[in-house]
Design a protein around this motif. Sequence first.
Motif, PDB file in Angstrom:
ATOM      1  N   ARG A 582      31.422  44.451  34.723  1.00 20.74           N
ATOM      2  CA  ARG A 582      30.682  43.403  35.418  1.00 20.74           C
ATOM      3  C   ARG A 582      31.564  42.178  35.489  1.00 20.74           C
ATOM      4  N   ILE A 583      31.656  41.611  36.691  1.00 19.86           N
ATOM      5  CA  ILE A 583      32.664  40.572  36.902  1.00 19.86           C
ATOM      6  C   ILE A 583      32.104  39.333  37.591  1.00 19.86           C
ATOM      7  N   ILE A 584      32.847  38.249  37.416  1.00 22.09           N
ATOM      8  CA  ILE A 584      32.531  36.952  38.009  1.00 22.09           C
ATOM      9  C   ILE A 584      33.839  36.403  38.565  1.00 22.09           C
ATOM     10  N   GLY A 585      33.787  35.773  39.727  1.00 18.90           N
ATOM     11  CA  GLY A 585      34.977  35.147  40.272  1.00 18.90           C
ATOM     12  C   GLY A 585      34.942  33.653  40.020  1.00 18.90           C
ATOM     13  N   VAL A 586      36.133  33.071  39.792  1.00 15.11           N
ATOM     14  CA  VAL A 586      36.209  31.621  39.656  1.00 15.11           C
ATOM     15  C   VAL A 586      37.062  31.109  40.804  1.00 15.11           C
ATOM     16  N   ARG A 587      36.481  30.227  41.575  1.00 14.75           N
ATOM     17  CA  ARG A 587      37.171  29.726  42.753  1.00 14.75           C
ATOM     18  C   ARG A 587      37.802  28.373  42.432  1.00 14.75           C
ATOM     19  N   ARG A 588      39.119  28.273  42.698  1.00 11.34           N
ATOM     20  CA  ARG A 588      39.794  27.005  42.482  1.00 11.34           C
ATOM     21  C   ARG A 588      40.492  26.611  43.773  1.00 11.34           C
ATOM     22  N   PRO A 589      40.618  25.314  43.996  1.00  7.09           N
ATOM     23  CA  PRO A 589      41.182  24.869  45.275  1.00  7.09           C
ATOM     24  C   PRO A 589      42.574  25.463  45.517  1.00  7.09           C
ATOM     25  N   ASP A 590      42.802  25.966  46.696  1.00  3.19           N
ATOM     26  CA  ASP A 590      44.113  26.461  47.129  1.00  3.19           C
ATOM     27  C   ASP A 590      44.699  27.558  46.262  1.00  3.19           C
ATOM     28  N   LYS A 591      43.857  28.278  45.527  1.00  2.00           N
ATOM     29  CA  LYS A 591      44.382  29.371  44.699  1.00  2.00           C
ATOM     30  C   LYS A 591      43.537  30.614  44.923  1.00  2.00           C
ATOM     31  N   PRO A 592      44.119  31.782  44.606  1.00  2.00           N
ATOM     32  CA  PRO A 592      43.291  32.980  44.734  1.00  2.00           C
ATOM     33  C   PRO A 592      42.089  32.908  43.791  1.00  2.00           C
ATOM     34  N   VAL A 593      41.011  33.561  44.166  1.00  2.00           N
ATOM     35  CA  VAL A 593      39.839  33.645  43.292  1.00  2.00           C
ATOM     36  C   VAL A 593      40.220  34.464  42.066  1.00  2.00           C
ATOM     37  N   GLU A 594      39.936  33.923  40.887  1.00  2.00           N
ATOM     38  CA  GLU A 594      40.306  34.605  39.656  1.00  2.00           C
ATOM     39  C   GLU A 594      39.136  35.430  39.153  1.00  2.00           C
ATOM     40  N   VAL A 595      39.387  36.725  38.931  1.00  2.00           N
ATOM     41  CA  VAL A 595      38.305  37.642  38.574  1.00  2.00           C
ATOM     42  C   VAL A 595      38.283  37.860  37.062  1.00  2.00           C
ATOM     43  N   HIS A 596      37.138  37.519  36.435  1.00  2.00           N
ATOM     44  CA  HIS A 596      36.977  37.691  34.986  1.00  2.00           C
ATOM     45  C   HIS A 596      35.858  38.667  34.694  1.00  2.00           C
ATOM     46  N   THR A 597      35.917  39.296  33.521  1.00  2.00           N
ATOM     47  CA  THR A 597      34.737  40.046  33.086  1.00  2.00           C
ATOM     48  C   THR A 597      33.662  39.032  32.734  1.00  2.00           C
ATOM     49  N   ILE A 598      32.415  39.487  32.821  1.00  2.00           N
ATOM     50  CA  ILE A 598      31.306  38.544  32.696  1.00  2.00           C
ATOM     51  C   ILE A 598      31.228  37.957  31.295  1.00  2.00           C
ATOM     52  N   ASP A 599      31.782  38.662  30.297  1.00  2.98           N
ATOM     53  CA  ASP A 599      31.704  38.139  28.929  1.00  2.98           C
ATOM     54  C   ASP A 599      33.018  37.492  28.483  1.00  2.98           C
ATOM     55  N   CYS A 600      33.915  37.213  29.448  1.00  2.82           N
ATOM     56  CA  CYS A 600      35.208  36.619  29.094  1.00  2.82           C
ATOM     57  C   CYS A 600      34.997  35.219  28.518  1.00  2.82           C
ATOM     58  N   SER A 601      35.619  34.954  27.374  1.00  2.00           N
ATOM     59  CA  SER A 601      35.392  33.654  26.735  1.00  2.00           C
ATOM     60  C   SER A 601      36.057  32.526  27.537  1.00  2.00           C
ATOM     61  N   LYS A 602      37.045  32.877  28.362  1.00  6.65           N
ATOM     62  CA  LYS A 602      37.691  31.854  29.198  1.00  6.65           C
ATOM     63  C   LYS A 602      36.738  31.282  30.243  1.00  6.65           C
ATOM     64  N   LEU A 603      35.732  32.073  30.582  1.00 11.98           N
ATOM     65  CA  LEU A 603      34.779  31.608  31.602  1.00 11.98           C
ATOM     66  C   LEU A 603      34.093  30.328  31.155  1.00 11.98           C
ATOM     67  N   ALA A 604      33.813  30.257  29.850  1.00 11.32           N
ATOM     68  CA  ALA A 604      33.107  29.090  29.324  1.00 11.32           C
ATOM     69  C   ALA A 604      33.892  27.812  29.607  1.00 11.32           C
ATOM     70  N   GLU A 605      35.249  27.935  29.661  1.00  6.81           N
ATOM     71  CA  GLU A 605      36.063  26.746  29.908  1.00  6.81           C
ATOM     72  C   GLU A 605      36.076  26.375  31.392  1.00  6.81           C
ATOM     73  N   GLN A 606      35.492  27.225  32.212  1.00  3.98           N
ATOM     74  CA  GLN A 606      35.569  27.016  33.665  1.00  3.98           C
ATOM     75  C   GLN A 606      34.235  26.561  34.236  1.00  3.98           C
ATOM     76  N   GLN A 607      33.436  25.950  33.372  1.00  7.75           N
ATOM     77  CA  GLN A 607      32.085  25.578  33.801  1.00  7.75           C
ATOM     78  C   GLN A 607      32.079  24.709  35.061  1.00  7.75           C
ATOM     79  N   ASP A 608      33.135  23.893  35.226  1.00  2.00           N
ATOM     80  CA  ASP A 608      33.124  22.973  36.367  1.00  2.00           C
ATOM     81  C   ASP A 608      33.547  23.651  37.661  1.00  2.00           C
TER      82      ASP A 608
END
Length: 701
Positions: A582-608
């Motif tokens: 199960r995955i979630i994408g993180v969209r950042r300006p001018d960069k490819p969408v970064e695909v994480h697993t839904i329980d990735c601890s790095k996701l928490a740092e990407q709240q914004d």
Amino acid sequence: MLRQYELVDRVLSYDPDADEALLNRAYVFSMQAHGSQKRASGDPYFSHPIEVAGILTDLRLDDETIATAILHDTIEDTVATPEQIEKSFGPSVARLVDGVTKLSKIEAQTENERAAENLRKFLLAMSSDIRVLLVKLADRLHNMRTLHHIPSEAKRRRIARETMDIYAPLAERIGMYEFMREMQTLAFQQLEPDAYDSITKRLKQLNDGGGDLISRISSGLRLQLGRAGVKADIQGREKHPYSIWKKMAERHISFEQLSDVMAFRVVVDDIDECYKALGVLHRRWPMVPGRFKDYISTPKRNGYRSLHTSIIHSEKMRIEVQIRTEEMHAEAEYGLAAHWAYKQGKPAGEAGNHSWIRDLVDILEHADNPEELLEHTRMAMYQDRIFAFSPTGELIQLPKGSTAIDFAYAVHTDVGDTTVGAKINGRVVPLRTLIENGDQVQILRSKAQEPQVEWLTFAFTGKARAAIRRFVRHKEREETIALGRKFYDEIVRRIPAALGPEALPEALKRLKLPDEEALMEAVARKLIDDATVMDALMPGSAEKAGVKRRESGQREAISMKGLTPGVAFQLADCCNPVPGDRIIGVRRPDKPVEVHTIDCSKLAEQQDSEWVDLAWGDGSDGGTARLVVIVKNEPGALGIMSGILGAHHANIVNLSLSHRDAAFHTYDVTIEVHDVQHLMKIIAALRAADAVSQAERSPAG
Ligand code: MN
């Protein structure tokens, strides 16, 4: 009309603990509130709620329900207020009266079949306290009994139709078969007067001709069964006119051809006896082919059990026979009541069962496991539905968990797309507000509005989510094209000569791309490397500029659902998602969408950052996974581990020993896998090996 003391006495006769004062107060309150209002019959209006209460005493209902029946029209038809009711009769009666009032308010919106079905569901959903529904059904039954007083035929027909379509089926659904039959008979009489007359006349003739046919046939059946040693209680009845008419209409036959105008019920001691009785009857009288149904081995969905058959009793007389045990019989006749009576160990119909409804309400409100009850009443299928209204009274059905934005999209996609806010029951609320049963929802709109990505965090229905995503995708594509243009400008700058106006159209032809936007998308997604674009624009320019072509062989077998085809993405190397995760994408300006697993601890740092709901495209294949494998410290253990990986065609990318002690060695292993299933098989195989003590996927992040 029932007098005050008569009504109170009736309740006390089955419930000596009933609150007499409550009933007396309700009687006086209702009488004063209705004052000099008159019914179409010329009777004082007040006679109606009292008769409704009387009907409910036949069901031995509790004092609160009887008080509710007495008060049921005071809010709608008099100046009485909910506050007064609550003050005089307490919160429980006030809630019940409010429930009945709400049901009455929406009564008149049943112009077509679908509306009827909706209304039925709504009535059920609103009646989480079943007593509300019982009062409503008794109300309708009394209105049907007095229907002939209404002068307008159109109005009589409308009420009869509604009774047939909505209230009789509801009565059936909760097992109030007596209510159902009487409602159907009265409605049928109104809707098909000629058919009603001719059927009742025929029934009369049938009985006149044969004496007491029913009891003669009954004794014949009893005799036959008794000879075979089957002890049976036999009841016979004529079918009621509506069900006879329905059969005639369904099978396109005349009354004479109708075989089973009479139905007999054979009640025996146990299931064995049921089948034995069936055998006896079939041996003595021929069965009518195709009419035998075994609902004991295969009960109906509502739990109904019985054997059904039709036999040719005499030349002209075919009869329907239902064979069942006492318990099956009670369940079939008394529905809910029997169900609970049996739970309590006493059969329904006996004195003392007046408390069933109280128990039922109690269970509905407090039980840990009301599912069984809900299943039994078939209410379960509506428990996950919410019914709400538009300001114009349109009924909107939503799954439980729906919010105001779901309501907006349920009304119309255009309404959803242009939503800026919502009012629920007149109050402005956030769009994420959950809709509750009976809410009136008004959507506030603006032409300038467009769907917002964050709506996806609280949109619940598929319709709303799909519409929002569709829009977001469209926006994504625009962003991707803009990103592509930036890359493209960079590429052009590296070409060591000026380009003519024909260079771009020529390049599109060479690259077999339909238009400029397609090129920009491809560039943004890195589907085409820089050198290829340069050579397409100006042949030979890449080499001149010293730009090399990208090595091919990179996996391209992964795609994403939830992103526009062409939007660039990359699998995050913190959690290493593989297809199936199960995955979630993180969209950042001018960069490819970064695909994480839904329980990735790095996701928490990407709240914004903006999160995108993603799923793997069909056939996605390939990824790297990191494992922690602990093997016993014994010769050959490492060989066994790599042997297992090899046998599963999992290419080892990296292997390092991260910890060792006397007993165990811990390895970090990075392998290439197809997908999660592949990975799980490998882990299972490792765990199954004696040499392996533990094998796990590395914690994400
Ligand atoms: Mn009424």
